[in-house]
Scaffold this motif. Structure first.
Motif, PDB file in Angstrom:
ATOM      1  N   UNK A  26      10.088   7.857 -15.126  1.00  0.00           N
ATOM      2  CA  UNK A  26       9.252   9.034 -15.385  1.00  0.00           C
ATOM      3  C   UNK A  26       9.382   9.971 -14.195  1.00  0.00           C
ATOM      4  N   UNK A  27       8.523  10.971 -14.121  1.00  0.00           N
ATOM      5  CA  UNK A  27       8.512  11.900 -12.982  1.00  0.00           C
ATOM      6  C   UNK A  27       8.194  11.112 -11.700  1.00  0.00           C
ATOM      7  N   UNK A  28       8.367  11.752 -10.561  1.00  0.00           N
ATOM      8  CA  UNK A  28       8.152  11.099  -9.270  1.00  0.00           C
ATOM      9  C   UNK A  28       6.732  10.525  -9.157  1.00  0.00           C
ATOM     10  N   UNK A  29       6.639   9.402  -8.448  1.00  0.00           N
ATOM     11  CA  UNK A  29       5.367   8.703  -8.234  1.00  0.00           C
ATOM     12  C   UNK A  29       5.321   8.231  -6.790  1.00  0.00           C
ATOM     13  N   UNK A  30       4.176   8.426  -6.141  1.00  0.00           N
ATOM     14  CA  UNK A  30       3.977   7.963  -4.770  1.00  0.00           C
ATOM     15  C   UNK A  30       2.638   7.247  -4.729  1.00  0.00           C
TER      16      UNK A  30
ATOM     17  N   UNK B 104      14.154   7.542 -11.806  1.00  0.00           N
ATOM     18  CA  UNK B 104      14.693   6.260 -11.341  1.00  0.00           C
ATOM     19  C   UNK B 104      14.031   5.117 -12.102  1.00  0.00           C
ATOM     20  N   UNK B 105      14.844   4.247 -12.679  1.00  0.00           N
ATOM     21  CA  UNK B 105      14.319   3.106 -13.431  1.00  0.00           C
ATOM     22  C   UNK B 105      13.658   2.114 -12.479  1.00  0.00           C
ATOM     23  N   UNK B 106      12.537   1.578 -12.936  1.00  0.00           N
ATOM     24  CA  UNK B 106      11.808   0.590 -12.135  1.00  0.00           C
ATOM     25  C   UNK B 106      11.027  -0.330 -13.070  1.00  0.00           C
ATOM     26  N   UNK B 107      10.730  -1.510 -12.564  1.00  0.00           N
ATOM     27  CA  UNK B 107       9.937  -2.505 -13.271  1.00  0.00           C
ATOM     28  C   UNK B 107       9.148  -3.252 -12.207  1.00  0.00           C
ATOM     29  N   UNK B 108       8.291  -4.177 -12.632  1.00  0.00           N
ATOM     30  CA  UNK B 108       7.571  -4.902 -11.600  1.00  0.00           C
ATOM     31  C   UNK B 108       6.490  -5.809 -12.117  1.00  0.00           C
ATOM     32  N   UNK B 109       5.717  -6.304 -11.156  1.00  0.00           N
ATOM     33  CA  UNK B 109       4.569  -7.166 -11.445  1.00  0.00           C
ATOM     34  C   UNK B 109       3.430  -6.725 -10.546  1.00  0.00           C
ATOM     35  N   UNK B 110       2.283  -6.524 -11.182  1.00  0.00           N
ATOM     36  CA  UNK B 110       1.048  -6.210 -10.472  1.00  0.00           C
ATOM     37  C   UNK B 110       0.193  -7.468 -10.514  1.00  0.00           C
ATOM     38  N   UNK B 111      -0.348  -7.863  -9.380  1.00  0.00           N
ATOM     39  CA  UNK B 111      -1.138  -9.088  -9.296  1.00  0.00           C
ATOM     40  C   UNK B 111      -2.633  -8.776  -9.347  1.00  0.00           C
ATOM     41  N   UNK B 112      -3.404  -9.665  -9.977  1.00  0.00           N
ATOM     42  CA  UNK B 112      -4.860  -9.512 -10.043  1.00  0.00           C
ATOM     43  C   UNK B 112      -5.409  -9.237  -8.653  1.00  0.00           C
TER      44      UNK B 112
ATOM     45  N   UNK C  13       0.697  15.451 -17.071  1.00  0.00           N
ATOM     46  CA  UNK C  13       0.240  14.791 -18.287  1.00  0.00           C
ATOM     47  C   UNK C  13       0.716  13.347 -18.414  1.00  0.00           C
ATOM     48  N   UNK C  14       0.904  12.677 -17.285  1.00  0.00           N
ATOM     49  CA  UNK C  14       1.339  11.265 -17.342  1.00  0.00           C
ATOM     50  C   UNK C  14       0.309  10.431 -18.108  1.00  0.00           C
TER      51      UNK C  14
ATOM     52  N   UNK D 246       7.480   4.889  -3.012  1.00  0.00           N
ATOM     53  CA  UNK D 246       7.877   6.131  -3.665  1.00  0.00           C
ATOM     54  C   UNK D 246       8.907   5.835  -4.734  1.00  0.00           C
ATOM     55  N   UNK D 247       8.682   6.381  -5.913  1.00  0.00           N
ATOM     56  CA  UNK D 247       9.611   6.254  -7.035  1.00  0.00           C
ATOM     57  C   UNK D 247      10.123   7.653  -7.351  1.00  0.00           C
ATOM     58  N   UNK D 248      11.376   7.938  -7.034  1.00  0.00           N
ATOM     59  CA  UNK D 248      11.916   9.269  -7.343  1.00  0.00           C
ATOM     60  C   UNK D 248      11.948   9.521  -8.849  1.00  0.00           C
ATOM     61  N   UNK D 249      11.916  10.765  -9.234  1.00  0.00           N
ATOM     62  CA  UNK D 249      11.943  11.147 -10.645  1.00  0.00           C
ATOM     63  C   UNK D 249      13.169  10.562 -11.332  1.00  0.00           C
TER      64      UNK D 249
END
Length: 111
Positions: free
Chosen positions: A50-54, A85-93, A105-106, A80-83
């Motif tokens: 998606x669009x850039x994320x910091x 750029x594919x990314x995946x992950x795991x968020x922990x409780x 409008x994300x 930082x995730x540039x616009x």
């Protein structure tokens, strides 16, 4: 959920984010969004772009694979995730962060 965020953040509209165990508050601007998020359970993030994320990690841990490179971020770290750029992950409780999206409008406020 913890009492991490102060009353002015908790007074923001709740963000409608389709992930389990999330509580998120939306600060909406004309051309971007800032989301304050807390997670009460582990969440796997499928690969997407998606669009850039910091973001700034306020509590806990998130593992991100950014453009094929694995990273682990904990309290006090920034990412930082540039616009596009594919990314995946795991968020922990127990994870919480403040995230800037360079996209107006994300996410939408819950109705």
């Amino acid at each position: 959920m913890s009492e991490l965020f102060p009353a002015p953040v908790l007074a923001l509209p709740e963000a409608d984010i389709p992930l389990p165990g999330i509580k998120a508050y939306l600060s909406q601007a004309e051309n971007h969004q800032i989301i304050f998020m807390e997670f009460s359970q582990d969440v796997d993030l499928a690969e997407h772009a998606h669009a850039a994320q910091w973001g700034i990690v306020l509590e806990g841990r998130i593992d991100l694979c950014i453009d094929g490179v694995p990273h682990s971020f904990t309290k006090g770290d920034r990412y930082f995730l540039p616009a596009g750029v594919k990314h995946s992950g795991k968020i922990y409780a127990g994870y919480a962060d403040m995230t800037y999206f360079d996209q107006k409008d994300r996410y939408q406020a819950k109705k």
